[in-house]
Write a protein that holds these residues in place. Structure first.
Motif, mmCIF file in Angstrom:
data_model
loop_
_atom_site.group_PDB
_atom_site.id
_atom_site.type_symbol
_atom_site.label_atom_id
_atom_site.label_comp_id
_atom_site.label_asym_id
_atom_site.label_seq_id
_atom_site.Cartn_x
_atom_site.Cartn_y
_atom_site.Cartn_z
ATOM 1 N N UNK A 359 -60.812 33.660 -11.793
ATOM 2 C CA UNK A 359 -61.041 32.637 -10.770
ATOM 3 C C UNK A 359 -60.579 31.295 -11.324
ATOM 4 N N UNK A 360 -59.925 30.522 -10.490
ATOM 5 C CA UNK A 360 -59.269 29.289 -10.938
ATOM 6 C C UNK A 360 -59.955 28.013 -10.491
ATOM 7 N N UNK A 361 -60.806 28.099 -9.473
ATOM 8 C CA UNK A 361 -61.461 26.899 -8.961
ATOM 9 C C UNK A 361 -60.615 26.092 -7.993
ATOM 10 N N UNK A 362 -59.390 26.520 -7.745
ATOM 11 C CA UNK A 362 -58.499 25.821 -6.827
ATOM 12 C C UNK A 362 -57.122 26.432 -6.868
ATOM 13 N N UNK A 363 -56.245 25.919 -6.012
ATOM 14 C CA UNK A 363 -54.864 26.393 -5.965
ATOM 15 C C UNK A 363 -53.955 25.464 -6.751
ATOM 16 N N UNK A 364 -52.836 26.003 -7.174
ATOM 17 C CA UNK A 364 -51.815 25.199 -7.841
ATOM 18 C C UNK A 364 -51.044 24.419 -6.778
ATOM 19 N N UNK A 365 -50.783 23.144 -7.044
ATOM 20 C CA UNK A 365 -50.043 22.318 -6.088
ATOM 21 C C UNK A 365 -48.552 22.629 -6.187
ATOM 22 N N UNK A 366 -47.953 23.233 -5.148
ATOM 23 C CA UNK A 366 -46.534 23.603 -5.254
ATOM 24 C C UNK A 366 -45.604 22.403 -5.357
ATOM 25 N N UNK A 367 -46.085 21.224 -4.985
ATOM 26 C CA UNK A 367 -45.251 20.015 -5.039
ATOM 27 C C UNK A 367 -45.397 19.260 -6.363
ATOM 28 N N UNK A 368 -46.273 19.737 -7.237
ATOM 29 C CA UNK A 368 -46.524 19.025 -8.495
ATOM 30 C C UNK A 368 -45.295 19.048 -9.399
ATOM 31 N N UNK A 369 -45.096 17.944 -10.088
ATOM 32 C CA UNK A 369 -44.002 17.879 -11.052
ATOM 33 C C UNK A 369 -44.445 18.524 -12.356
ATOM 34 N N UNK A 370 -43.494 18.768 -13.225
ATOM 35 C CA UNK A 370 -43.811 19.380 -14.506
ATOM 36 C C UNK A 370 -42.551 19.921 -15.149
ATOM 37 N N UNK A 371 -42.691 20.413 -16.364
ATOM 38 C CA UNK A 371 -41.557 20.947 -17.105
ATOM 39 C C UNK A 371 -41.494 22.456 -17.005
ATOM 40 N N UNK A 372 -40.277 22.959 -16.924
ATOM 41 C CA UNK A 372 -40.009 24.388 -17.024
ATOM 42 C C UNK A 372 -39.136 24.580 -18.257
#
Length: 530
Positions: A359-372
């Protein structure tokens, strides 16, 4: 006493995380070790009734500049860096009244937590530790004589060593602690430098530092002959790295990779609009669907490819309920991940001791920035994560026929899923559910044919002779370089197409779509996923 043992006469403690501090300090005091400390740490130790010398009394200088300057002094660094067996070092200590410091206990200002909390720029700057890393690095360099502790988790190991060797530490422990110390300051500096790069909008700084904290050592990697470990970074987006595992055996390397893919995919679907389920196998969706309930979404996702779903990973965008859990346990599933789970669902899944529930407590924001990131021989590639969302794109109809509202909704759904399918990707969707997925082929036309074949197989599993692709829409993660892939989709029964566009032969492909009576829209965005 063996030469590798070093007796601890004096310890310097300066910590921001005070968990376990007093018990540790009390144990050191019982062993006859003198305590030196700073600021709030010294106050906490004194209030516990333990004898402690303030670092200001050691150095002869008060803390100044809001605490920025307190340990940057020869009587601190000399005590840490002096080689005990070196005559000139010993002479310098005697000549300048420098007492040895044999144990350093420091954890750093909470810079990462300050950034994660979204604090203002100036607050982040103030939480960059200077004296702490300097002392840690000094003690670690001189690990032949000095033990350095950078987190409370190591208190027990240090006390065990001290108690086993009559107040001395072993070289083996000091070396382990030194390695950890340099790794900690390295990860700390990585967090700071990456934060600065982000603040400056510098996407390609001259040096890119990486750092993470060990979450767990894994049984093995992608294959049994490969070692593996799981590290957490300061990025705290909800997902597999931040999830709580409620039950089941340890996650494997492949489990974590696939579970991340599943949760990122299902997080594309707004839970306030509909329930959604994504079933993943080998990091590719084998079924994604929405519904009025999680149970409906799961059943529709499973129908897309019930064979591949066996032994897969299941992700939901809403709290898992008992009724849905009862359906899931009817087939072999490796992992379930959801924002939450109710007590009934937890009890149902508990009956499958190896099934992991996260369980994560929320969803991941698909618009969030970050590194791949991806490693290559001799280096690594860094890019922005793909945070393009189809709902934000301006769709351009390029065919004579306009898509209907129902087709347009399915086209958006299909492109949302295609973003999470390995290239070359083709996704057939009908009524808010995938009905055929073609992934990872060298030829886009082959992906089209595989996806169509999958749709036919799914129909057979449901007892139907008509392919589920009949009357569907189709998404391609990149443009069709030739009309053949598009025509393969038309032959399978698709009525509308969504693709990025941008091919030299777009006119040829559009003409083929018109001749086949298809509606087609361009997004202007590609979703390659290699």
């Amino acid at each position: 006493m063996p030469t590798e043992l070093r007796r601890v006469e004096r310890a310097l403690l300066s910590v921001s995380d005070k968990s376990g501090l007093i018990d540790f300090a009390r144990a050191l005091n019982r062993l006859g070790i003198a305590l030196v400390s700073t600021g709030g740490t010294a106050k906490a130790i004194a209030e516990a009734g333990l004898p402690v010398t303030d670092v200001s009394d050691l150095t002869g200088f008060p803390e100044m500049m809001d605490g920025r300057v307190k340990t940057l002094h020869p009587k601190v660094h000399g005590g840490l860096l002096a080689i005990r067996s070196h005559p000139e070092h010993q002479a310098s200590m005697l000549g300048h009244g420098i007492a040895p410091i044999d144990l350093l206990v420091v954890n750093l200002y909470p810079f990462e937590a300050t950034v994660a909390a979204g604090k203002p720029y100036d607050d982040c700057i103030e939480n960059i530790d200077i004296g702490g890393p300097a002392m840690i690095r000094a003690a670690a360099k001189n690990h032949n004589d000095v033990a350095v502790v950078v987190e409370p988790a190591d208190y027990a190991a240090v006390l065990s060593d001290l108690e086993a060797h009559k107040g001395a530490t072993t070289l083996t422990l000091r070396r382990k602690l030194a390695q950890k110390a340099y790794a900690r300051t390295g990860a700390y500096d990585a967090a700071i430098s990456n934060w600065f790069a982000n603040e400056l909008g510098d996407t390609a700084p001259a040096y890119r530092a990486l750092g993470g904290a060990l979450a767990e050592t894994m049984r093995y990697g992608e294959n049994p002959h490969q070692w593996a470990a799981f590290y957490r970074t300061p990025d705290q987006r909800p997902g597999v790295a931040t999830a709580r595992q409620l039950q089941g055996k340890q996650l494997s390397y492949n489990n974590i990779n696939d579970t991340d893919a599943a949760f990122e995919c299902v997080s594309e679907f707004d839970p306030t609009i509909s329930a959604a389920c994504a079933i993943i196998k080998h990091a590719n969706p084998c079924g994604v669907a929405t519904g009025t309930t999680l149970g409906e979404a799961y059943a529709r996702a499973l129908a897309c490819d019930p064979v591949s779903a066996f032994g897969g990973i299941i992700a939901f965008n809403r709290k898992l309920d008992g009724a849905t859990a009862r359906e899931i346990v009817k087939i072999l599933t490796e992992v379930i991940i959801a924002p939450d789970a109710d007590e009934e669902a937890i009890a149902v899944i508990a009956g499958k001791k190896n099934l992991r529930l996260l369980v994560t407590g929320g969803l991941s924001n698909p618009r969030a920035s970050g590194l791949s990131l991806r490693t290559v021989s001799g280096g690594f590639l860094a890019q922005a994560r793909d945070n393009a969302v189809v709902d934000d794109m301006e769709l351009k109809v390029v065919t004579k026929r306009q898509p209907s509202e129902a087709e347009l909704a399915d086209l958006r759904f299909a492109f949302r899923v295609a973003k999470h399918v390995k290239s070359n990707a083709i996704v057939y969707v009908k009524d808010g559910a995938t009905v055929g997925i073609g992934a990872g082929q060298m030829s886009r036309v082959d992906s089209s044919r595989i996806a169509a074949w999958k749709a036919g197989e799914a129909a057979k599993a449901l007892g139907s002779t008509e392919s589920l692709a009949k009357g569907s829409v189709v998404a391609s993660d990149a443009f069709f370089p030739f009309a053949d892939g598009l025509l393969a989709a038309a032959e399978a029964g698709a009525t509308a197409v969504i693709q990025p566009g941008g091919s030299l032969r777009d006119d040829e492909v559009i003409k083929a779509a018109d001749e086949a009576g298809l509606a087609m829209v361009f997004t202007g965005h590609r979703h390659f996923r290699h």
